[in-house]
Write an enzyme that holds these catalytic residues in place. Sequence first.
Site, PDB file in Angstrom:
ATOM      1  N   ARG A  57     -12.773   6.050  -0.638  1.00  0.00           N
ATOM      2  CA  ARG A  57     -11.736   5.075  -0.264  1.00  0.00           C
ATOM      3  C   ARG A  57     -12.117   3.704  -0.792  1.00  0.00           C
ATOM      4  NH1 ARG A  57      -7.878   6.890   2.734  1.00  0.00           N
ATOM      5  NH2 ARG A  57      -7.042   4.814   3.147  1.00  0.00           N
ATOM      6  N   CYS A 101       0.819  -1.225   0.000  1.00  0.00           N
ATOM      7  CA  CYS A 101       0.000   0.000   0.000  1.00  0.00           C
ATOM      8  C   CYS A 101       0.853   1.276   0.000  1.00  0.00           C
ATOM      9  CB  CYS A 101      -0.988  -0.057   1.163  1.00  0.00           C
ATOM     10  SG  CYS A 101      -2.465   0.913   0.856  1.00  0.00           S
ATOM     11  N   HIS A 156      -3.246  -5.588   2.676  1.00  0.00           N
ATOM     12  CA  HIS A 156      -2.867  -5.604   4.084  1.00  0.00           C
ATOM     13  C   HIS A 156      -3.277  -6.938   4.693  1.00  0.00           C
ATOM     14  CE1 HIS A 156      -1.935  -1.323   4.405  1.00  0.00           C
ATOM     15  NE2 HIS A 156      -3.027  -1.044   3.746  1.00  0.00           N
TER      16      HIS A 156
HETATM   17  N1  GLN Z   1      -2.411   6.803   2.339  1.00  0.00           N
HETATM   18  C1  GLN Z   1      -2.437   5.944   1.158  1.00  0.00           C
HETATM   19  C2  GLN Z   1      -3.855   5.868   0.551  1.00  0.00           C
HETATM   20  O1  GLN Z   1      -4.810   6.192   1.219  1.00  0.00           O
HETATM   21  C3  GLN Z   1      -1.982   4.555   1.531  1.00  0.00           C
HETATM   22  C4  GLN Z   1      -2.920   3.884   2.534  1.00  0.00           C
HETATM   23  C5  GLN Z   1      -2.377   2.613   3.121  1.00  0.00           C
HETATM   24  O2  GLN Z   1      -1.151   2.388   3.207  1.00  0.00           O
HETATM   25  N2  GLN Z   1      -3.333   1.769   3.600  1.00  0.00           N
HETATM   26  O3  GLN Z   1      -3.986   5.448  -0.595  1.00  0.00           O
END
Ligand code: GLN
Length: 250
Positions: A128, A94, A194
């Site tokens: 998101r 990520c 993740h």
């Molecule tokens: N901040 C980055 C995004 O929102 C990565 C998020 C993360 O590592 N889960 O895309």
Amino acid sequence: MELRICHLYPDVLNLYGDGGNIRALENRLRWRGHDVTVTPLPLGAQGSFTDCDLIFIGGGQDFEQELLLADLARGRGAALKSAIADGVSVLAVCGGYQMLGAYYQNQAGHRCGFLGAIDFYTEAGDKRMIGNFAFRCGAESGGSAVVGFENHSGRTRLGSGVSPLGQVLAGFGNNGADGGEGVRFLNVFGTYSHGPVLPKNPVLCDQILETALARRYGACTLAPLPDAEERYARAAALRELFPRNWREYV
Ligand code: GLN
């Protein structure tokens, strides 16, 4: 054989227990009688990638990614870019994955200039991308169906000559549009997964280990392990994602 792992920014990039990937990499080698050393490289630490076989970088929130910029600019970024070009293996998750591209632009339009080690960029969207997801790795990465959890606003667009790590089976992946997930470039494995991703995806974990060992010892195939618990955990995630036909992905 011995594997030398560098854990980059464990103090800043460790969302959703991404550090658990280090445990999986370590244990799956030690259970086979091999040695593993893990060197944490937190923000500002001295230390290089010279004697490193595998670099792990976890995920982070937008503000945490901004914290990296000064450290990357002090030489860490150039050293990481050089290690990637020299074939050192990398698992980047990520935010750690996004850091390998040209830039990450957040929802406010603020752009973090990152490594540019691989031809891709990431721009945050207004929604998101969150949830359990699955993707099938390309043959060069073992071809297994990988289960995981994604939570990112970033939409990653790969350059025309850059391959994804795999194709999305369920969920969003790189951008929720082109069907690609992650990146596979030289010996870099980038993913939005993740979880941590490796404990319940033993085929991918072993693929990364064999890739990292091959640079120093030549091509090798690790002996199989009794992966009952790992298979059970992965099957449980597959049943959640594909209630009617999860066995197709085992
Ligand atoms: N901040 C980055 C995004 O929102 C990565 C998020 C993360 O590592 N889960 O895309």
